[in-house]
Motif scaffolding. Structure first.
Motif, PDB file in Angstrom:
ATOM      1  N   LEU A 241       0.817  -0.832  -0.112  1.00  0.00           N
ATOM      2  CA  LEU A 241       0.172   0.233   0.010  1.00  0.00           C
ATOM      3  C   LEU A 241       0.731   0.790   0.079  1.00  0.00           C
ATOM      4  O   LEU A 241       1.851   1.378   1.141  1.00  0.00           O
ATOM      5  N   ILE A 242       0.893   1.905  -1.591  1.00  0.00           N
ATOM      6  CA  ILE A 242       1.718   2.892  -1.528  1.00  0.00           C
ATOM      7  C   ILE A 242       0.945   4.551  -1.625  1.00  0.00           C
ATOM      8  O   ILE A 242      -0.104   4.862  -1.811  1.00  0.00           O
ATOM      9  N   THR A 243       1.776   5.362   0.077  1.00  0.00           N
ATOM     10  CA  THR A 243       1.269   6.277   0.138  1.00  0.00           C
ATOM     11  C   THR A 243       2.212   7.631   0.113  1.00  0.00           C
ATOM     12  O   THR A 243       3.046   7.524   0.057  1.00  0.00           O
ATOM     13  N   MET A 244       1.571   8.876  -1.147  1.00  0.00           N
ATOM     14  CA  MET A 244       2.141   9.616  -1.632  1.00  0.00           C
ATOM     15  C   MET A 244       2.322  11.164  -0.047  1.00  0.00           C
ATOM     16  O   MET A 244       1.248  10.866  -0.487  1.00  0.00           O
ATOM     17  N   VAL A 245       3.033  11.791   0.233  1.00  0.00           N
ATOM     18  CA  VAL A 245       2.296  12.351   1.523  1.00  0.00           C
ATOM     19  C   VAL A 245       3.690  13.974   0.602  1.00  0.00           C
ATOM     20  O   VAL A 245       4.119  13.761   0.661  1.00  0.00           O
ATOM     21  N   SER A 246       2.651  14.992   0.330  1.00  0.00           N
ATOM     22  CA  SER A 246       3.025  15.838  -0.319  1.00  0.00           C
ATOM     23  C   SER A 246       2.407  16.923   0.511  1.00  0.00           C
ATOM     24  O   SER A 246       1.239  16.753   1.421  1.00  0.00           O
ATOM     25  N   HIS A 247       2.764  18.180   0.529  1.00  0.00           N
ATOM     26  CA  HIS A 247       2.379  19.327   0.523  1.00  0.00           C
ATOM     27  C   HIS A 247       0.981  19.326   0.587  1.00  0.00           C
ATOM     28  O   HIS A 247      -0.171  19.769   1.505  1.00  0.00           O
TER      29      HIS A 247
END
Length: 530
Positions: A241-247
């Motif tokens: 399970l891939i989660t991109m975390v960005s502003h």
């Protein structure tokens, strides 16, 4: 015959290549000594096989890459069919408007570098290559500089009249954010070694997309049928399970059609900026922003209308620019923007507002050193997010693979907002505070891209000890070294350049910066000879 100048270049990636290209134009014979800690010279870390996989793409299309001894497309057509197959291409797939894997560009740069060196020798220059020679220090001298380096376990020195630091990108082996330890994305095997699980990715630019695609290749298979791309997990593998975390929780837009070379700008161009700089620093940022608005009004009036009055101000521009993608949601918006971008390619019609921003944003680089401290901070806070987004356009093949993972239910993107925080967990994972609450990951990969770094972070202790803490790297990139009466040290290392020139990472920029530094060197040489 003794060379008039003995010049060292530290590093052998694209910045060094374009520097050599300019240097061998000298009518006076030069002795060029090029040092690199790697065995394979020419390709540079972002394009080296082993650091990158063959499914990681460069986001500069082939025609944008400045020729060396010849252009990329010409070089590709020179390869035989077996070589092209080894690069993952057929002859029919060669296109000046296409994007190519980083490792393919690495092969091009390596070949071109050797051809360039041979061309320089034919022109009468003495060019010496030193692979597996790691420069560990630079000692300024009155007449130039002494390099300290290691080779085959031995420490050695050599003296030069001129030195060019062209060490390229610099990635920490063990990156951090807040109180959390992150995984470096380079080499890419750091990613492939991670077991399937809850994996966080910090950032949303092309580096992040390379990480996503690498995870997809590691734990499954992308199936391409025409324009459709699907992803299927390996039957013997757990699904990550891939989660991109960005502003902001959004991604850059896909590449779109635009005329190249660029059409000239009518309002925000070098001449207009020179006139505004001459008026002084007070109000300079606002005056140049007004030029950008005038350009958008001329070329994209419908887009300007959608921004609304507040969106046409420095403080409101970024919010209006990102509004559609933020409202729709990062990955849903990516599909929408992909469809629009594909239409521009099919119809050979550009997106006027994006074309203005793509051409116009780099002109802000010309005013940064002239801004007041408050306006400089305002630029980075209010405008830089837009400009960073507009030059980070993504190749369509990468977008489709990202969307395939999203459709398979293994990828999401989450905004952090203003109050983000990161910390390690007791079991070796990472917790991130986001707008969706606190999220826990088995590992988090740092995909924020190259960070700027001050001159004091150059890995040459004797050199940095003699530099002022307040030194800024300005054009023509010649260091202010008090010990030198003659000779010079030029810094074309990308982290240091980015402190004052935030739009300098592209390959066209490398060629331009090398030209500026070498021209200054030639001017100094001519002045000394007069």
């Amino acid at each position: 015959m003794k060379s008039a100048k003995n010049i060292a270049i530290i590093g052998a990636g694209p910045m060094a290549i374009y520097t050599v290209k300019e240097l061998i134009k000298s009518e006076t014979p030069l002795c060029l000594s090029i040092y690199d800690k790697e065995q394979e010279m020419g390709c540079g870390m972002p394009y080296r096989s082993g650091m990158n996989a063959d499914y990681m793409y460069c986001n500069a299309f082939s025609r944008e890459i400045p020729p060396i001894t010849r252009g990329l497309v010409t070089w590709l057509h020179e390869q035989d069919d077996d070589a092209l197959r080894g690069l993952g291409l057929t002859r029919d797939e060669i296109d000046a408007r296409d994007f190519y894997p980083r490792v393919l560009l690495g092969a091009f740069f390596s070949d071109a570098f050797l051809d360039l060196c041979e061309a320089g020798r034919t022109a009468g220059h003495d060019i010496r290559l030193y692979p597996r020679h790691e420069v560990t220090d630079i000692e300024p001298l009155a007449t130039g500089a002494r390099l300290h380096f290691t080779a085959a376990g031995d420490s050695q020195t050599a003296e030069f009249d001129e030195v060019v630091i062209a060490t390229g990108h610099d990635w920490p082996a063990s990156p951090h954010i807040g109180e959390a330890d992150l995984v470096s994305p380079w080499p890419y095997t750091n990613i492939t070694a991670l077991p399937a699980g809850e994996i966080g990715i910090l950032g949303s630019s092309l580096s992040a997309i390379d990480v996503i695609v690498t995870l997809g290749q590691t734990h499954g298979t992308f199936i391409h049928k025409g324009d459709d791309v699907r992803w299927f997990p390996k039957t013997d593998s757990n699904v990550p399970l891939i989660t991109m975390v960005s502003h902001k929780g959004i991604m850059p837009e896909p590449d779109f059609f635009y005329p190249y070379p660029y059409a000239p700008l009518r309002h925000i161009n070098a001449e207009a900026l020179a006139a505004e700089i001459a008026k002084g620093s007070d109000g300079l940022l606002q005056r140049v922003f007004d030029l950008l608005m005038a350009e958008l009004n001329a070329d994209a009036p419908e887009y300007i209308e959608t921004l609304g009055p507040q969106g046409q101000t420095i403080d409101g521009f970024a919010e209006a620019y990102f509004d559609h993608r933020v409202t729709m949601g990062g990955l849903r918006a990516l599909r929408d923007t992909l469809n629009s971008a594909v239409a521009t390619m099919r119809n050979k019609e550009t997106q006027p507002h994006r074309y203005v921003l793509l051409r116009g944003h780099e002109n802000f680089d010309l005013i940064l050193e002239h801004l007041t401290q408050d306006d400089r901070a305002r630029f980075y806070d209010k405008l830089m997010p837009v400009f960073g987004d507009c030059y980070a356009a993504i190749p369509h093949i990468s977008v489709k693979r990202v969307l395939a993972l999203y459709d398979a239910g293994v990828l999401r993107i989450v905004p952090t907002g203003e109050e983000s925080s990161f910390r390690n967990t007791h079991d070796g994972g990472v917790c991130a505070q986001t707008l969706d609450g606190e999220l826990r990951f088995d590992a988090m990969i740092d995909a924020r891209g190259q960070a700027a770094a001050p001159l004091g972070k150059l890995p040459f202790p004797t050199l940095t000890k003699g530099l002022s803490a307040k030194d800024n790297l300005k054009i023509p990139f010649r260091l202010d070294v008090p010990a030198q009466d003659r000779g010079a040290i030029y810094c074309l290392a990308m982290p240091q350049i980015l402190t004052q020139h935030p739009f300098s990472q592209g390959l066209p920029n490398c060629a331009e910066l090398a030209q500026v530094a070498v021209q200054d060197m030639f001017d100094r040489m001519a002045g000394a000879a007069a």
